[in-house]
Design a protein around this motif. Structure first.
Motif, PDB file in Angstrom:
ATOM      1  N   ALA A  74      38.671 -15.656  14.274  1.00 15.68           N
ATOM      2  CA  ALA A  74      38.646 -14.250  13.848  1.00 15.68           C
ATOM      3  C   ALA A  74      38.906 -13.274  14.998  1.00 15.68           C
ATOM      4  CB  ALA A  74      37.300 -13.939  13.198  1.00 15.68           C
ATOM      5  N   GLY A  75      39.160 -13.782  16.194  1.00 12.52           N
ATOM      6  CA  GLY A  75      39.411 -12.895  17.331  1.00 12.52           C
ATOM      7  C   GLY A  75      38.146 -12.408  18.010  1.00 12.52           C
ATOM      8  N   ILE A  76      37.047 -13.137  17.806  1.00 16.98           N
ATOM      9  CA  ILE A  76      35.786 -12.807  18.463  1.00 16.98           C
ATOM     10  C   ILE A  76      35.737 -13.564  19.788  1.00 16.98           C
ATOM     11  CG2 ILE A  76      33.260 -12.890  18.296  1.00 16.98           C
ATOM     12  CD1 ILE A  76      34.671 -10.930  16.312  1.00 16.98           C
ATOM     13  N   ILE A  77      35.396 -12.860  20.850  1.00 17.67           N
ATOM     14  CA  ILE A  77      35.372 -13.447  22.189  1.00 17.67           C
ATOM     15  C   ILE A  77      34.220 -14.454  22.286  1.00 17.67           C
ATOM     16  CG2 ILE A  77      35.035 -12.950  24.653  1.00 17.67           C
ATOM     17  CD1 ILE A  77      36.202 -10.072  23.925  1.00 17.67           C
ATOM     18  N   ASP A  78      34.554 -15.688  22.718  1.00 20.51           N
ATOM     19  CA  ASP A  78      33.496 -16.675  22.916  1.00 20.51           C
ATOM     20  C   ASP A  78      33.477 -17.259  24.330  1.00 20.51           C
ATOM     21  OD1 ASP A  78      35.688 -18.389  22.544  1.00 20.51           O
ATOM     22  OD2 ASP A  78      35.011 -19.050  20.572  1.00 20.51           O
ATOM     23  N   PHE A  79      34.413 -16.821  25.184  1.00 20.30           N
ATOM     24  CA  PHE A  79      34.345 -17.170  26.613  1.00 20.30           C
ATOM     25  C   PHE A  79      34.926 -16.020  27.405  1.00 20.30           C
ATOM     26  CE2 PHE A  79      35.850 -18.875  30.619  1.00 20.30           C
ATOM     27  CZ  PHE A  79      34.728 -19.562  31.048  1.00 20.30           C
ATOM     28  N   TRP A  80      34.251 -15.666  28.505  1.00 21.39           N
ATOM     29  CA  TRP A  80      34.618 -14.515  29.337  1.00 21.39           C
ATOM     30  C   TRP A  80      34.219 -14.869  30.762  1.00 21.39           C
ATOM     31  CZ3 TRP A  80      36.815  -9.883  27.790  1.00 21.39           C
ATOM     32  CH2 TRP A  80      36.658  -8.762  28.596  1.00 21.39           C
ATOM     33  N   ASN A  81      35.188 -15.140  31.610  1.00 22.39           N
ATOM     34  CA  ASN A  81      34.862 -15.619  32.957  1.00 22.39           C
ATOM     35  C   ASN A  81      34.682 -14.466  33.955  1.00 22.39           C
ATOM     36  OD1 ASN A  81      37.533 -14.819  33.519  1.00 22.39           O
ATOM     37  ND2 ASN A  81      37.865 -16.568  34.886  1.00 22.39           N
ATOM     38  N   PRO A  82      34.297 -14.782  35.207  1.00 21.29           N
ATOM     39  CA  PRO A  82      34.126 -13.727  36.216  1.00 21.29           C
ATOM     40  C   PRO A  82      35.384 -12.898  36.482  1.00 21.29           C
ATOM     41  CG  PRO A  82      33.020 -15.725  36.933  1.00 21.29           C
ATOM     42  CD  PRO A  82      33.820 -16.082  35.702  1.00 21.29           C
ATOM     43  N   GLY A  83      36.565 -13.485  36.321  1.00 18.85           N
ATOM     44  CA  GLY A  83      37.796 -12.714  36.477  1.00 18.85           C
ATOM     45  C   GLY A  83      37.918 -11.635  35.417  1.00 18.85           C
ATOM     46  N   ALA A  84      37.467 -11.937  34.196  1.00 16.37           N
ATOM     47  CA  ALA A  84      37.483 -10.941  33.120  1.00 16.37           C
ATOM     48  C   ALA A  84      36.494  -9.821  33.433  1.00 16.37           C
ATOM     49  CB  ALA A  84      37.158 -11.598  31.779  1.00 16.37           C
ATOM     50  N   VAL A  85      35.357 -10.180  34.006  1.00 20.32           N
ATOM     51  CA  VAL A  85      34.377  -9.165  34.415  1.00 20.32           C
ATOM     52  C   VAL A  85      35.008  -8.245  35.447  1.00 20.32           C
ATOM     53  CG1 VAL A  85      32.150  -8.769  35.543  1.00 20.32           C
ATOM     54  CG2 VAL A  85      32.403 -10.685  33.930  1.00 20.32           C
ATOM     55  N   ARG A  86      35.681  -8.824  36.443  1.00 20.83           N
ATOM     56  CA  ARG A  86      36.299  -8.036  37.516  1.00 20.83           C
ATOM     57  C   ARG A  86      37.381  -7.118  36.973  1.00 20.83           C
ATOM     58  NH1 ARG A  86      40.729  -7.924  40.416  1.00 20.83           N
ATOM     59  NH2 ARG A  86      41.629  -9.766  39.480  1.00 20.83           N
ATOM     60  N   PHE A  98      38.101  -6.149  33.671  1.00 14.21           N
ATOM     61  CA  PHE A  98      37.789  -5.258  32.551  1.00 14.21           C
ATOM     62  C   PHE A  98      36.457  -4.519  32.685  1.00 14.21           C
ATOM     63  CE2 PHE A  98      40.681  -8.491  30.840  1.00 14.21           C
ATOM     64  CZ  PHE A  98      41.721  -7.665  30.476  1.00 14.21           C
ATOM     65  N   GLY A  99      35.569  -4.997  33.565  1.00 16.63           N
ATOM     66  CA  GLY A  99      34.319  -4.282  33.814  1.00 16.63           C
ATOM     67  C   GLY A  99      33.168  -4.616  32.889  1.00 16.63           C
ATOM     68  N   PHE A 100      33.410  -5.379  31.848  1.00 12.98           N
ATOM     69  CA  PHE A 100      32.340  -5.779  30.935  1.00 12.98           C
ATOM     70  C   PHE A 100      31.705  -7.061  31.445  1.00 12.98           C
ATOM     71  CE2 PHE A 100      35.334  -3.481  28.211  1.00 12.98           C
ATOM     72  CZ  PHE A 100      34.492  -2.622  27.518  1.00 12.98           C
ATOM     73  N   ALA A 101      30.380  -7.109  31.506  1.00  8.02           N
ATOM     74  CA  ALA A 101      29.685  -8.347  31.828  1.00  8.02           C
ATOM     75  C   ALA A 101      29.923  -9.332  30.683  1.00  8.02           C
ATOM     76  CB  ALA A 101      28.195  -8.091  31.990  1.00  8.02           C
ATOM     77  N   ALA A 102      29.768 -10.604  30.955  1.00  9.47           N
ATOM     78  CA  ALA A 102      29.999 -11.618  29.923  1.00  9.47           C
ATOM     79  C   ALA A 102      29.142 -11.360  28.687  1.00  9.47           C
ATOM     80  CB  ALA A 102      29.734 -13.015  30.481  1.00  9.47           C
ATOM     81  N   ASP A 103      27.885 -10.991  28.881  1.00  2.00           N
ATOM     82  CA  ASP A 103      27.017 -10.777  27.716  1.00  2.00           C
ATOM     83  C   ASP A 103      27.384  -9.515  26.936  1.00  2.00           C
ATOM     84  OD1 ASP A 103      26.001  -8.976  29.588  1.00  2.00           O
ATOM     85  OD2 ASP A 103      23.921  -9.504  29.241  1.00  2.00           O
ATOM     86  N   GLU A 104      28.159  -8.627  27.530  1.00  2.00           N
ATOM     87  CA  GLU A 104      28.658  -7.455  26.809  1.00  2.00           C
ATOM     88  C   GLU A 104      29.912  -7.788  25.995  1.00  2.00           C
ATOM     89  OE1 GLU A 104      27.953  -3.516  29.360  1.00  2.00           O
ATOM     90  OE2 GLU A 104      29.025  -5.073  30.490  1.00  2.00           O
ATOM     91  N   SER A 134      34.694  -8.325  19.260  1.00  3.19           N
ATOM     92  CA  SER A 134      36.111  -8.423  18.934  1.00  3.19           C
ATOM     93  C   SER A 134      36.968  -8.134  20.163  1.00  3.19           C
ATOM     94  CB  SER A 134      36.429  -7.394  17.847  1.00  3.19           C
ATOM     95  OG  SER A 134      37.811  -7.182  17.736  1.00  3.19           O
ATOM     96  N   LEU A 135      38.175  -8.666  20.157  1.00  5.31           N
ATOM     97  CA  LEU A 135      39.141  -8.347  21.211  1.00  5.31           C
ATOM     98  C   LEU A 135      39.478  -6.861  21.264  1.00  5.31           C
ATOM     99  CD1 LEU A 135      41.696 -11.284  21.096  1.00  5.31           C
ATOM    100  CD2 LEU A 135      40.297 -10.589  23.045  1.00  5.31           C
ATOM    101  N   ASP A 136      39.126  -6.118  20.203  1.00  4.57           N
ATOM    102  CA  ASP A 136      39.322  -4.667  20.233  1.00  4.57           C
ATOM    103  C   ASP A 136      38.675  -4.044  21.465  1.00  4.57           C
ATOM    104  OD1 ASP A 136      40.788  -4.640  17.909  1.00  4.57           O
ATOM    105  OD2 ASP A 136      39.142  -3.945  16.637  1.00  4.57           O
ATOM    106  N   LEU A 137      37.732  -4.756  22.043  1.00  7.32           N
ATOM    107  CA  LEU A 137      37.063  -4.301  23.258  1.00  7.32           C
ATOM    108  C   LEU A 137      38.064  -3.927  24.352  1.00  7.32           C
ATOM    109  CD1 LEU A 137      34.124  -4.198  24.499  1.00  7.32           C
ATOM    110  CD2 LEU A 137      34.589  -6.497  25.369  1.00  7.32           C
ATOM    111  N   ILE A 138      39.175  -4.671  24.434  1.00 10.60           N
ATOM    112  CA  ILE A 138      40.146  -4.445  25.519  1.00 10.60           C
ATOM    113  C   ILE A 138      41.537  -4.062  25.007  1.00 10.60           C
ATOM    114  CG2 ILE A 138      38.920  -5.887  27.179  1.00 10.60           C
ATOM    115  CD1 ILE A 138      41.020  -8.110  26.599  1.00 10.60           C
ATOM    116  N   ILE A 139      41.706  -3.955  23.693  1.00  6.02           N
ATOM    117  CA  ILE A 139      43.013  -3.600  23.132  1.00  6.02           C
ATOM    118  C   ILE A 139      43.050  -2.097  22.866  1.00  6.02           C
ATOM    119  CG2 ILE A 139      44.615  -3.924  21.204  1.00  6.02           C
ATOM    120  CD1 ILE A 139      43.309  -6.689  20.789  1.00  6.02           C
ATOM    121  N   THR A 175      42.094 -18.889  20.376  1.00  8.59           N
ATOM    122  CA  THR A 175      43.056 -18.806  21.477  1.00  8.59           C
ATOM    123  C   THR A 175      42.334 -18.825  22.817  1.00  8.59           C
ATOM    124  OG1 THR A 175      42.992 -16.392  21.595  1.00  8.59           O
ATOM    125  CG2 THR A 175      44.631 -17.367  20.111  1.00  8.59           C
ATOM    126  N   VAL A 176      43.084 -19.135  23.846  1.00  8.48           N
ATOM    127  CA  VAL A 176      42.626 -18.936  25.214  1.00  8.48           C
ATOM    128  C   VAL A 176      43.775 -18.278  25.973  1.00  8.48           C
ATOM    129  CG1 VAL A 176      43.292 -21.255  26.008  1.00  8.48           C
ATOM    130  CG2 VAL A 176      41.548 -19.941  27.272  1.00  8.48           C
TER     131      VAL A 176
END
Length: 143
Positions: free
Chosen positions: A25-37, A39-45, A50-55, A115-116
Motif C-alpha cells: 500500500a506504499g506504507i514505509i516499513d524500513f527507513w535507514n540512517p541515510g534516509a534520516v540524514r 529527509f530529516g525524519f527519524a525512523a520512528d517518525e 505513507s510515502l506521501d511523507l516525502i512526495i 518496493t525498496v
C-alpha cells in the motif's frame, strides 16, 4: 550466492544513501540512517506512514497512479538499473532533488508485496547544472 558477513548490515545502515522499503500500500516499513540524514525524519517518525511523507503534493496523484498499477500488475515501465530523478520533501518542507533506483519486492508466488528504493540527494549538483545552463543561455544571447 554467498554474501560476505556484515555486507547486508553495512548496506542497510549506511548514512550516505537512503534505503526505504514500502509495503503493497506504499506504507514505509524500513527507513535507514541515510534516509534520516536526507529527509530529516527519524525512523520512528517515518515507519508506518505513507510515502506521501516525502512526495511533493503536486506529484502525488501521478506517483500513486503508477505505484498502484505496478502493485496490481507486477509490471513496471522502469527497467532494472534505471536511475530516476525526482524532487522530494524533507521534514522542514524543503524540496530536494533525489536520484534513485527501485526494485519490486515479491512473495514466493512472484506477486508484488512492496518496493525498496536506494536514494541519493543530488540537490547541489542539480542546482549547479541549472546555474550553468542559465549562464550558457545568457552567453548565447550575447549578454
Amino acid at each position: 550466492m554467498i554474501v560476505p558477513d556484515g555486507l547486508i548490515d553495512a548496506i542497510l545502515t549506511t548514512a550516505s544513501d537512503a534505503v526505504i522499503a514500502t509495503d503493497h500500500a506504499g506504507i514505509i516499513d524500513f527507513w535507514n540512517p541515510g534516509a534520516v540524514r536526507i529527509f530529516g525524519f527519524a525512523a520512528d517518525e517515518a515507519i508506518g506512514r505513507s510515502l506521501d511523507l516525502i512526495i511533493p503534493e503536486n506529484l502525488r496523484a501521478r506517483h500513486w497512479s503508477g505505484y498502484n498499477r505496478v502493485m496490481q500488475t507486477g509490471e513496471s515501465r522502469y527497467g532494472h538499473g534505471d536511475l530516476l530523478s525526482v524532487p522530494a520533501l524533507t521534514k522542514s518542507g524543503q524540496r530536494v532533488s533525489v536520484e534513485f533506483t527501485i526494485a519490486m519486492l515479491k512473495d514466493k508466488q512472484g506477486r508484488p508485496t512492496g518496493t525498496v528504493a536506494i536514494l541519493r540527494d543530488v540537490t547541489k549538483r542539480f542546482e549547479e547544472v541549472r546555474a550553468l545552463k542559465r549562464q550558457l543561455s545568457e552567453v548565447s544571447r550575447g549578454k
